[in-house]
Design an enzyme around this catalytic site. Structure first.
Site, mmCIF file in Angstrom:
data_model
loop_
_atom_site.group_PDB
_atom_site.id
_atom_site.type_symbol
_atom_site.label_atom_id
_atom_site.label_comp_id
_atom_site.label_asym_id
_atom_site.label_seq_id
_atom_site.Cartn_x
_atom_site.Cartn_y
_atom_site.Cartn_z
ATOM 1 N N ARG A 1 -10.698 16.396 7.764
ATOM 2 C CA ARG A 1 -11.687 16.602 6.595
ATOM 3 C C ARG A 1 -13.197 16.819 7.100
ATOM 4 N NH1 ARG A 1 -10.760 11.294 3.352
ATOM 5 N NH2 ARG A 1 -8.647 10.942 4.374
ATOM 6 N N ASN B 1 1.032 -1.018 0.230
ATOM 7 C CA ASN B 1 0.024 0.085 -0.082
ATOM 8 C C ASN B 1 0.953 1.421 0.038
ATOM 9 O OD1 ASN B 1 -1.678 2.222 0.651
ATOM 10 N ND2 ASN B 1 -2.640 1.063 2.329
ATOM 11 N N GLU C 1 -8.337 -4.989 5.860
ATOM 12 C CA GLU C 1 -8.046 -4.667 4.212
ATOM 13 C C GLU C 1 -7.089 -5.703 3.545
ATOM 14 O OE1 GLU C 1 -8.367 -0.854 5.789
ATOM 15 O OE2 GLU C 1 -9.212 -0.275 3.943
ATOM 16 N N HIS D 1 -12.966 3.135 0.750
ATOM 17 C CA HIS D 1 -12.914 2.229 1.724
ATOM 18 C C HIS D 1 -13.476 1.015 1.529
ATOM 19 C CE1 HIS D 1 -12.662 6.107 4.771
ATOM 20 N NE2 HIS D 1 -11.464 5.291 4.570
ATOM 21 N N ARG E 1 -2.854 -2.174 -3.471
ATOM 22 C CA ARG E 1 -4.052 -1.230 -3.170
ATOM 23 C C ARG E 1 -3.922 -0.069 -3.865
ATOM 24 N NH1 ARG E 1 -5.243 3.121 1.719
ATOM 25 N NH2 ARG E 1 -7.499 3.481 1.275
#
Ligand code: ADP
Length: 404
Positions: free
Chosen positions: A244, A9, A387, A183, A94
């Site tokens: 965010r 990743n 993940e 996600h 990923r």
């Protein structure tokens, strides 16, 4: 015969990796290279044999040199976990944005790389480093299959009624402006686990998944297919996050650009890095710090938790309406798995919708468990996400039908 998968990743200045032995899905090693391309790169390597972590500090100019160090570490005589690189049978990458090109994981070809490149303008922070990681790994391991697993893929079942914005249709046709969701790998993993915990076939389930980490998103999943999700064209939309803001009136962006004299680069960085829980609380982007400050009486920290929780509650209500029911709500990722107080606040006063949390059962961290009260119509699951395991499984499956 063993089959090892390396999961990679690559972020803009980091490389995360895990090595799986797919004969029993055991993690042999995992690690993080931080500050790639910045002075003082640090590689932290952990073997799953109870030995201490290995920490290597070295200046690494780019991802190729960073990946080279990861591979040297994996085969190191003293702290490696494999003898040589031929013991890595496939690599899973990923990739954050696959737009509407990919609804599942794929073997990486030149066409796939071009599609990842075509998404650069809609994922400028993520796709370029993702592709850099792919190219670095392909250069160092040219003879094994490389597989791309997309954050957007699981959400590709959304229908236009859910993914279209009410903007002139031309901007969708010209710039692919629509909602994509992110996600996805995590929402997929916890959906599968939740169906198992419900003891129901996936096709008969209605599940709301809440991935609450630094980034956060919710999804409504009907029979294993995503109906709606909170992130949109980019990961800025939806829930309040660490740094965010999630949903705001779009005019605020125009107003702030004018008032604070910001151009597009500045406002992008501002919205991604300075807003959300960090901006509102003025304390931190980490909910452990915010919760501590709130308990200590800090009113802005208390307000931040309430704003955060209210947004999540709003999505739960919307998704119960979208699904016309709900078997379970799943909490996952850093906060979802660990923040006892926030789970409790989210589920408070929701009994009209059949949601009742058991405060004692809820005192749990990082374990797969049902924390709903016995008489709750909707089950409430805490499920640690994984993940990397999804990426490893997809890579293993694809590599086995596409040996190089
Ligand atoms: P990422 O999105 O970067 O993968 P994670 O899923 O690891 O992030 O989530 C990290 C966030 O989880 C932290 O910033 C913190 O806000 C939150 N978190 C982790 N543990 C706790 C805890 N015990 N209480 C509250 N928040 C926590």
């Amino acid at each position: 015969m063993s089959f090892n998968v390396l999961v990679v990743n690559c972020g803009s200045s980091s490389i995360k990796y895990q090595v799986f032995d797919m004969t029993d899905e055991r993690v042999l090693a995992q690690g993080l290279v931080d500050r790639v391309g910045i002075l003082g790169t640090v590689l932290t390597h952990k073997r799953n044999n109870g030995t201490d972590d290995v920490v290597i500090v070295k200046d690494l100019p780019d991802h190729t040199v960073g990946m080279k160090l990861v591979l040297e570490t994996l085969i190191h005589a003293e702290y490696g976990v494999i003898k040589d690189l031929s013991e890595i049978n496939a690599v899973g990458h990923r990739v954050v944005h696959g737009a509407d090109y990919f609804s599942r994981s794929v073997l990486i070809t030149d066409e796939v790389k071009q599609a990842i490149r075509d998404c650069f303008n809609i994922a400028p922070l993520h796709n370029p480093p993702n592709l850099m990681g792919i190219e670095a790994c392909q250069a160092l391991m040219p003879n094994v299959p490389h597989v791309a697993v997309f954050d957007t893929a699981f959400h590709q079942t959304m229908k236009p009624a859910n993914y279209m914005y009410a903007l002139p249709y031309e901007v969708y046709e010209k710039y692919k402006i629509r909602r994509y969701g992110f996600h996805g790998t995590s929402h997929y993993y916890v959906t599968q686990r939740a169906a198992a915990m419900l003891n129901k076939p996936l096709k008969d389930t209605k599940i709301i998944t809440l991935h609450l980490g630094n980034g956060a998103s919710a999804a409504a999943v009907n029979g294993g297919s995503v109906v709606d999700t909170s992130m949109g064209y980019t990961p800025l939309e939806g829930l309040v996050m660490g740094t965010r803001c999630g949903n705001i009136d779009p005019y605020i962006v125009i107003f702030l650009m004018e008032k604070l004299n910001m151009g597009s680069t500045e406002i992008n960085s501002y919205l991604n890095n300075k807003t959300g829980a960090l901006g509102l609380s003025g304390v931190s982007n980490d909910f452990r710090d915010i919760s501590e400050a709130a308990e200590g009486g800090n009113p802005r920290a208390q307000l931040t938790l309430q704003v955060y929780v209210n947004r999540v509650k709003g999505y739960i209500g919307t998704y119960i309406a979208a699904l016309n029911g709900c078997d379970c709500i799943v909490f996952t990722a850093g906060l979802g798995e660990n923040a006892v107080n926030i789970r409790e606040m989210i589920c408070e006063n929701m009994d009209y919708l059949g949601i009742k949390i058991d405060k004692d059962k809820n005192k749990v961290r990082g374990r797969e468990v049902d924390v709903a009260a016995d008489d709750s119509k909707v089950r409430i699951f805490v499920i640690p996400t994984n993940e990397e395991l999804v990426i490893a499984r997809d890579t293993y499956d694809i590599a086995n039908v596409n040996p190089v």
